[in-house]
Design an enzyme around this catalytic site. Structure first.
Site, PDB file in Angstrom:
ATOM      1  CG  HIS B 266      -1.816   1.146   1.375  1.00 30.74           C
ATOM      2  ND1 HIS B 266      -3.135   1.122   0.976  1.00 30.74           N
ATOM      3  CD2 HIS B 266      -1.614   2.399   1.863  1.00 30.74           C
ATOM      4  CE1 HIS B 266      -3.700   2.295   1.207  1.00 30.74           C
ATOM      5  NE2 HIS B 266      -2.793   3.095   1.752  1.00 30.74           N
ATOM      6  CD  GLU B 267       1.573   3.503   3.798  1.00 32.53           C
ATOM      7  OE1 GLU B 267       1.653   4.549   3.126  1.00 32.53           O
ATOM      8  OE2 GLU B 267       0.635   3.282   4.599  1.00 32.53           O
ATOM      9  CG  HIS B 270       0.314   6.311  -0.550  1.00 31.94           C
ATOM     10  ND1 HIS B 270      -0.664   7.114  -1.080  1.00 31.94           N
ATOM     11  CD2 HIS B 270      -0.276   5.644   0.482  1.00 31.94           C
ATOM     12  CE1 HIS B 270      -1.801   6.934  -0.402  1.00 31.94           C
ATOM     13  NE2 HIS B 270      -1.597   6.041   0.536  1.00 31.94           N
ATOM     14  CD  GLU B 296      -5.951   5.769   0.504  1.00 28.26           C
ATOM     15  OE1 GLU B 296      -5.011   6.554   0.763  1.00 28.26           O
ATOM     16  OE2 GLU B 296      -6.149   4.727   1.152  1.00 28.26           O
TER      17      GLU B 296
END
Lengths: 504, 504
Positions: B266-267, B270, B296
């Site tokens: 997830h990160e 980003h 997001e």
């Protein structure tokens, strides 16, 4: 009304925050920053430095200073009055230089530093000379501009940026005495050492994890507050970070644990000073550490004066033996460990020098940089002058400029007037240690039990808590009864290396 | 003459440097700062934020903006024109609020956040209510002030600070559609899941060192540039740092490797966005990432759309089995791993929710925060309204406020208008993934071989390289042919969880 003064304190507190920001970002750059971020980080640090300069020289600073100085003196406490004077000094230092000179010097030193790294590698002084010439010429202009603004000689104006209040006239008698006694003293120490059987080798390897654990436990033993600081690894060890967040670094060599251990102790000495500055003044000029000489005295009192002493070696030997998982043999006993901690060996490289030969490296650099700034020595003649000096002080023939006048980053970075503080710090450390142990005879017996509390209490009271509230010389006179001088250092060397006194 | 415009770029580049400084110092605070430095670090960050604000609202900014806007439009490139408009927006946002309101809100949220931590622990909504009331009242004032300055409704003015250009009128049709279909869809997915045999357990423990090594190798696989970023550990995982230095964090649970693994993915999503912003605009407003929804979408396209897909699970299963040193059993094969990655389970806690039930948490918060800001809902009635909403959306009875309206830090921090972006990001991720896989049919087959290059190339071209040069809706329309909507998300959920399509 002290509201004007309070506005000044708030203004300078913001400047202190900017410096703290730069301190952590610089630490990050040396320790953990991914390498691809280097150029951008340079921009960020330059922006912070630029803002700090703009805020320092702003009309707001000038107006507030004028108004606060017009207040009746009795409305301010002595600390506030000193703080105000230091704010004025900071304003004068910042306004002394025209902006284009600052910029030209910044650019020249950036170029020079990069060129120096390659020149040192290749021992190529001739190729590097134009860069150093540019830095020197701009530093001479800087020195003259500061000198005019502050009413000092050019070299004193440079000294003053690193060690406020210290003048060539303070240094000359000290260095003259060293120059007169050191070569003979070194000879006697080497003779004495040669008469002893050689020290037994300490057999490695010493895993980094064990060295780090030992280092951390020694930091704690010395009094380092881990809630307000860190230990990490970097290529060039330093003590940096910010107020309330003092970060030291080291590097490990698995074949020899002594350099990292003594390096950690050295940086811990610096850190204890920073951690001991008075909390209520931490964001103000008067609350800052008192210049390079005093700072170096705090690292050297730990590394050289106390932690290479025989009483400390007695406590340290079993700790090190256990920490390095070493056998319980003669090599790991206090006698032999102390031999390693006090080995004297004249060499070419300043940063590797022992405490006996170290000042010789500084005497030479001091003489040379004064002559470079005044113009009495031309850069083309520097290598020969450097090599002559090493030969006459240490009896060594410098084989190449890499191990000669190209070894240090200071001149390539434009740091003229910085070197003497290293030796002055060694003098101050010896003088403070002697006074401390006289005033509190429990200090050394406590160290022999691994208890640094009495020593740290004395340093907190007599040095750390003073911050910049008084000049170096006053702090030393109050603490030791004498101004800065070489006597205590020379006595210390004789006692430790010639007399082998039990407490040295 | 574009020198006026160039002066503006330099001015905003300095602001960007200040933000980078704050970014690294904030990262440091969460990851490695010694705890005793917390208060002082707060001062430093406040000083940097204050300077950034002062520089943004300065007369210099205003004069340069006026002068640059008076230039003939054709003298500027389209990127420069957009940059200028964003600079004006930034000036308007900063000048919209009176300084005392900003200060009052900052102080109220600091108090409120501290009180919230304790209130959540004790599930004590009544005791916390006065703090939240203070924050809400000041946020309402803030919203009105921004609304007046920007010509928006109060809630739109709040939304706009997180997601420039997004309005309630964009969100309402999307959330209405979700509200209409989601409860029934969740029911069908749960029925489908219940009809399957239970997933086989993945037996730990999973040492942190193994999880970290797996995480790093997945980051690299996805395209993370380790020369311009880092992976570390923090209590609350995040993606932060600075331009050119994108730092992500995670936390490890030795009994379950999936949360850290999916958290890192997830990160990394980003971080790939931040690392893919166009280098030549990195210090300018137009070069910044395009708001919370798009950001997001980039984390969720990796974590949810791609890395829980069946083709990726096929590649991942042997990698994970080897990385966790697990036996070659059925539990560690792709089928069973995919079951774990797509487990659906309605729960109380938003941050633990799966992709199917997650939007329900947001629908509720969006409805409630609009009513709080408009005054239609009083804070005393919040817990009942919250619990009713969870019951009607997920069929769960909230046992206490700790697992109800006290669970999130956003409102206590004054972040109203932030929640919807999470669900909008999930919609955008589904829409972008569908478009990408249609436009380049090689993307999914490549992912099934662990090769993310075609996907990353598509995202670089269609999202990352656009930065803030166009509004979210334009970027989506250009990339996918449609404005932001719920269709792709709903289709994705049906295909993955009901149809069990091989490519979902």
């Amino acid at each position: 009304m002290t509201t004007t003064y309070q506005a000044l304190e708030r203004h300078f507190a913001r400047l202190s925050s900017l410096r703290d920001a730069s301190g952590i970002l610089s630490w990050d750059k040396e320790v953990i920053m991914p390498h691809g971020a280097a150029e951008r980080r340079g921009d960020v640090l330059a922006t912070l430095a630029g803002l700090e300069h703009e805020m320092t020289v702003s009309a707001k600073t000038a107006d507030l200073l004028d108004a606060a100085e017009a207040l009746p003196a009795e409305r301010l406490t002595p600390w506030q009055r000193t703080n105000l004077a230091l704010m004025r000094r900071s304003y004068q230092q910042a306004t002394a230089l025209p902006g284009d000179l600052v910029e030209a010097l910044t650019q020249a030193t950036t170029r020079s530093e990069m060129a120096w790294r390659e020149a040192r590698e290749n021992s190529d002084y001739a190729g590097y000379l134009p860069h150093l010439q540019e830095v020197l010429t701009l530093t001479q202009q800087t020195a003259r501009a500061r000198a005019d603004a502050l009413g000092l000689s050019p070299y004193d104006a440079l000294l003053d940026t690193f060690d406020p209040g210290t003048r060539q006239s303070d240094i000359d008698p000290i260095f003259t005495q060293l120059q007169a006694q050191l070569p003979e003293l070194i000879g006697s120490v080497l003779d004495r050492q040669a008469a002893l059987p050689p020290a037994l080798p300490l057999q490695g390897p010493f895993p980094t994890s064990r060295q780090e654990a030992l280092g951390r436990s020694l930091m704690q033993q010395l009094g380092f507050n881990a809630a307000r600081g860190r230990l990490d690894v970097s290529l060039h060890p330093f003590c940096g970070g910010a107020t309330y967040d003092v970060r030291i670094t080291t590097r490990y060599d698995e074949s020899d644990f002594i350099p990292a251990m003594m390096g950690i102790i050295h940086e811990t000495g610096h850190a204890l000073y920073d951690q001991g500055l008075p909390a209520e003044w931490i964001s103000q000029p008067v609350g800052q550490a008192g210049g390079m000489t005093l700072h170096e005295s705090q690292s050297l009192i730990m590394e050289m004066q106390i932690c290479r002493s025989r009483p400390f070696a007695d406590w340290l030997a079993p700790v090190v033996q256990k920490g390095m998982n070493a056998p319980d043999t003669k090599a790991w006993q206090a006698d032999n460990l102390h031999r390693h901690l006090t080995q004297v060996s004249p060499g070419f490289i300043r940063v590797d020098a022992d405490e006996v030969t170290y000042p010789a490296h500084i005497l030479l650099r001091y003489k040379l940089e004064k002559a470079l700034i005044s113009g009495d020595l031309a850069l083309k003649d520097l290598p020969a002058a450097f090599n002559d000096g090493i030969h006459s002080l240490l009896g060594l023939k410098v084989p190449d400029d890499r191990r000669g006048c190209l070894q240090d980053i200071h001149w390539p970075e434009g740091l003229f007037g910085y070197f003497p503080c290293y030796a002055l710090g060694a003098m101050a450390a010896a003088q403070l240690r002697a006074a401390a142990c006289t005033q509190n005879p429990d200090i050394l017996p406590s160290v022999a039990r691994g208890d640094f509390t009495p020593l740290l209490t004395w340093l907190r009271t007599n040095v750390h808590s003073k911050a910049s509230s008084a000049p170096l010389q006053d702090i030393l006179k109050n603490a030791t009864g004498a101004p800065l001088q070489a006597d205590a250092f020379l006595t210390h060397i004789r006692r430790r290396y010639l007399d082998q006194a039990a407490d040295a």
